[in-house]
Design an enzyme around this catalytic site. Structure first.
Site, PDB file in Angstrom:
ATOM      1  N   SER A 133       0.829  -1.211   0.000  1.00  0.00           N
ATOM      2  CA  SER A 133       0.000   0.000   0.000  1.00  0.00           C
ATOM      3  C   SER A 133       0.858   1.252   0.000  1.00  0.00           C
ATOM      4  O   SER A 133       1.899   1.313   0.672  1.00  0.00           O
ATOM      5  CB  SER A 133      -0.862  -0.022   1.262  1.00  0.00           C
ATOM      6  N   TYR A 157      -2.307  -0.097  10.301  1.00  0.00           N
ATOM      7  CA  TYR A 157      -2.541  -0.756   9.007  1.00  0.00           C
ATOM      8  C   TYR A 157      -1.305  -0.582   8.121  1.00  0.00           C
ATOM      9  O   TYR A 157      -0.749  -1.551   7.584  1.00  0.00           O
ATOM     10  CB  TYR A 157      -3.784  -0.174   8.313  1.00  0.00           C
ATOM     11  N   LYS A 161       1.660  -3.369   6.751  1.00  0.00           N
ATOM     12  CA  LYS A 161       2.076  -3.602   5.357  1.00  0.00           C
ATOM     13  C   LYS A 161       3.591  -3.413   5.216  1.00  0.00           C
ATOM     14  O   LYS A 161       4.267  -4.163   4.509  1.00  0.00           O
ATOM     15  CB  LYS A 161       1.328  -2.656   4.407  1.00  0.00           C
TER      16      LYS A 161
HETATM   17  C1  UD1 Z   1      -6.557   4.817   2.780  1.00  0.00           C
HETATM   18  C2  UD1 Z   1      -5.132   4.379   2.875  1.00  0.00           C
HETATM   19  C3  UD1 Z   1      -4.811   3.436   1.734  1.00  0.00           C
HETATM   20  C4  UD1 Z   1      -5.777   2.279   1.743  1.00  0.00           C
HETATM   21  C5  UD1 Z   1      -7.160   2.854   1.566  1.00  0.00           C
HETATM   22  C6  UD1 Z   1      -8.186   1.734   1.551  1.00  0.00           C
HETATM   23  C7  UD1 Z   1      -3.684   6.073   3.856  1.00  0.00           C
HETATM   24  C8  UD1 Z   1      -2.842   7.277   3.623  1.00  0.00           C
HETATM   25  N1  UD1 Z   1      -4.277   5.541   2.792  1.00  0.00           N
HETATM   26  O1  UD1 Z   1      -6.618   5.684   1.657  1.00  0.00           O
HETATM   27  O2  UD1 Z   1      -3.518   2.939   1.870  1.00  0.00           O
HETATM   28  O3  UD1 Z   1      -5.466   1.414   0.689  1.00  0.00           O
HETATM   29  O4  UD1 Z   1      -7.447   3.733   2.659  1.00  0.00           O
HETATM   30  O5  UD1 Z   1      -8.493   1.281   2.805  1.00  0.00           O
HETATM   31  O6  UD1 Z   1      -3.785   5.608   4.962  1.00  0.00           O
HETATM   32  N2  UD1 Z   1     -12.926  11.263   2.150  1.00  0.00           N
HETATM   33  C9  UD1 Z   1     -13.984  12.117   2.252  1.00  0.00           C
HETATM   34  N3  UD1 Z   1     -15.183  11.620   2.683  1.00  0.00           N
HETATM   35  C10 UD1 Z   1     -15.363  10.300   2.996  1.00  0.00           C
HETATM   36  C11 UD1 Z   1     -14.264   9.422   2.883  1.00  0.00           C
HETATM   37  C12 UD1 Z   1     -13.052   9.928   2.463  1.00  0.00           C
HETATM   38  O7  UD1 Z   1     -13.866  13.320   1.983  1.00  0.00           O
HETATM   39  O8  UD1 Z   1     -16.479   9.923   3.391  1.00  0.00           O
HETATM   40  C13 UD1 Z   1     -11.641  11.782   1.646  1.00  0.00           C
HETATM   41  C14 UD1 Z   1     -10.475  11.494   2.574  1.00  0.00           C
HETATM   42  O9  UD1 Z   1     -10.370  12.492   3.532  1.00  0.00           O
HETATM   43  C15 UD1 Z   1      -9.319  11.469   1.578  1.00  0.00           C
HETATM   44  C16 UD1 Z   1      -9.950  10.949   0.284  1.00  0.00           C
HETATM   45  O10 UD1 Z   1     -11.352  11.141   0.435  1.00  0.00           O
HETATM   46  O11 UD1 Z   1      -8.859  12.769   1.357  1.00  0.00           O
HETATM   47  C17 UD1 Z   1      -9.685   9.478   0.057  1.00  0.00           C
HETATM   48  O12 UD1 Z   1     -10.058   8.756   1.226  1.00  0.00           O
HETATM   49  P1  UD1 Z   1     -10.202   7.177   1.266  1.00  0.00           P
HETATM   50  O13 UD1 Z   1     -11.020   6.734   0.115  1.00  0.00           O
HETATM   51  O14 UD1 Z   1     -10.652   6.816   2.635  1.00  0.00           O
HETATM   52  O15 UD1 Z   1      -8.729   6.665   1.003  1.00  0.00           O
HETATM   53  P2  UD1 Z   1      -7.344   7.057   1.705  1.00  0.00           P
HETATM   54  O16 UD1 Z   1      -7.573   7.511   3.093  1.00  0.00           O
HETATM   55  O17 UD1 Z   1      -6.624   7.958   0.774  1.00  0.00           O
END
Ligand code: UD1
Length: 357
Positions: A133, A157, A161
């Site tokens: 990851s 997590y 990894k």
């Molecule tokens: C995280 C992990 C990644 C993992 C993935 C899947 C980190 C840095 N990354 O990715 O390794 O493979 O989860 O479990 O730890 N967001 C919103 N609203 C929401 C959900 C998310 O605005 O309801 C935003 C988050 O703040 C972020 C972006 O969308 O900026 C992506 O979030 P998300 O899809 O959860 O993935 P990551 O956190 O990037």
């Protein structure tokens, strides 16, 4: 070095019923591999396995429901089938949950990898593709990120990894015939364009794409956009979203690179551990993603900007040039493809696999 089976190679896919695992099974079946799945369904549905077979138009060779920490049960799988290579996805993957129950993450993610390597060694299986990851890079890093950036994981997590990658590196040193590829995915989203396979998280989705899809289909009222004050073009965090079918294709090519291919004419496997990013190199903000989902489903996605989510980083974008140089491979699917395919699956399966008619 062990020789591969004379005919069709048999690939063991651990976590084969999960989101990336199921798409990879389809890709492998479509390219003529024999596929054996191990899954404990702790975070996946048996329905996904039926969907794999319908989508690929071919049957899985075998399915074993087991917890990979059970070394004896795992060894039985290797005794039953002549495995040529393993693609290891089975793991826990929710960042927030990992902070609450870290021991489960170390036990399952690291424990299963150790069990697997032990059994592979006992049975002379020397080719492994490991699901890693981009989260191991951590925060405040240059963009785009290449594989030379030191790991600075910020949650259990991500640390699990990173530990697995170190377990692999040490095992490769002690076992010179082992060829391992660790693929560091950025943000896999989307679904198979056939509409049968997609992402079906249990409970409230943690990740932005499945949440946005559930809003679009009317299961949830609105998406909370976490943070509008990041130092980015529109104030929302930027990620490198990659189509899950590109990720699956990357695993198929990874196996070819390890010399495991259905025509048996593969190049000799390189030994040792190689670590590669799987990303597009394109950064997309949360608001850009929300707009793309709106285009795919034909109406705007209700959303509201709220406070930042703890532990989130500003920007994570891959430098995908190493994999391009090593394999001559790159992603081919766009953000609009990711949204259109995810939307097709969501419409056909509004309540996910288990509620399917
Ligand atoms: C995280 C992990 C990644 C993992 C993935 C899947 C980190 C840095 N990354 O990715 O390794 O493979 O989860 O479990 O730890 N967001 C919103 N609203 C929401 C959900 C998310 O605005 O309801 C935003 C988050 O703040 C972020 C972006 O969308 O900026 C992506 O979030 P998300 O899809 O959860 O993935 P990551 O956190 O990037």
């Amino acid at each position: 070095m062990s020789t591969l089976s004379a005919s069709v190679p048999t690939v063991l896919v651990t976590g084969g019923a999960g989101f990336i695992g199921s798409h990879t099974c389809v890709e492998l079946l479509e390219h003529g591999y024999r596929v054996v799945v191990v899954d404990d369904h702790s975070n996946s549905s048996p329905e996904a396995l039926l969907r794999i077979e319908k989508t690929a138009g071919r049957a899985l060779h075998a399915v074993h429901i087991l917890d990979m920490r059970d070394v004896e049960a795992l060894a039985e799988v290797f005794r039953t089938h002549r495995i040529d290579a393993v693609v290891h996805f089975a793991a826990k993957k929710a960042v927030g949950e990992s902070v609450q129950i870290p021991l489960d993450y170390y036990e399952v993610n690291v424990g299963a990898t150790v069990s697997l390597l032990r059994v592979m060694r006992e049975h002379g299986v020397e080719r492994l593709v490991f699901s890693s990851s981009c989260s191991i890079y951590g925060d405040a890093r240059p963009v785009p990120l290449d594989e030379h950036e030191p790991a600075r994981p910020t949650n259990p997590y991500a640390r699990s990894k990173w530990m697995c990658e170190q377990v692999l590196a040490d095992t490769c040193r002690a076992w010179p015939e082992l060829s391992a590829l660790a693929l560091r995915y950025f943000n896999p989203v989307g679904a198979h364009p056939g509409g049968l396979l997609g992402e079906d998280p249990r409970g409230v989705p943690n990740n932005v794409m499945p949440f946005a899809m559930q809003v679009a289909v009317g299961r949830r009222e609105q998406l909370s956009v976490f943070g509008g004050d990041y130092p980015t073009e529109d104030g929302t965090a930027v990620r490198d979203y990659i189509h899950v079918v590109d990720v699956a294709d990357g695993h198929r090519v990874a196996l070819e690179q390890l010399g495991v291919r259905p025509d048996s004419a593969g190049a000799a496997a390189r030994t040792g551990l190689q670590v590669l990013n799987l990303g597009t190199g394109v950064g997309t903000s949360v608001l850009e993603l929300v707009a793309a989902v709106g285009r795919a489903c034909g109406r705007p996605v209700p959303h509201e900007i709220v406070g930042r989510r703890e532990g989130d980083v500003t920007r994570l974008v891959a430098d995908p040039s190493a994999v391009a140089a090593a394999w001559g491979w790159r992603t081919t699917r766009t953000l609009d493809d990711m949204c259109a395919d995810a939307w097709r699956f969501q419409q056909a399966n509004p309540m996910g696999y288990d509620a399917a008619p």
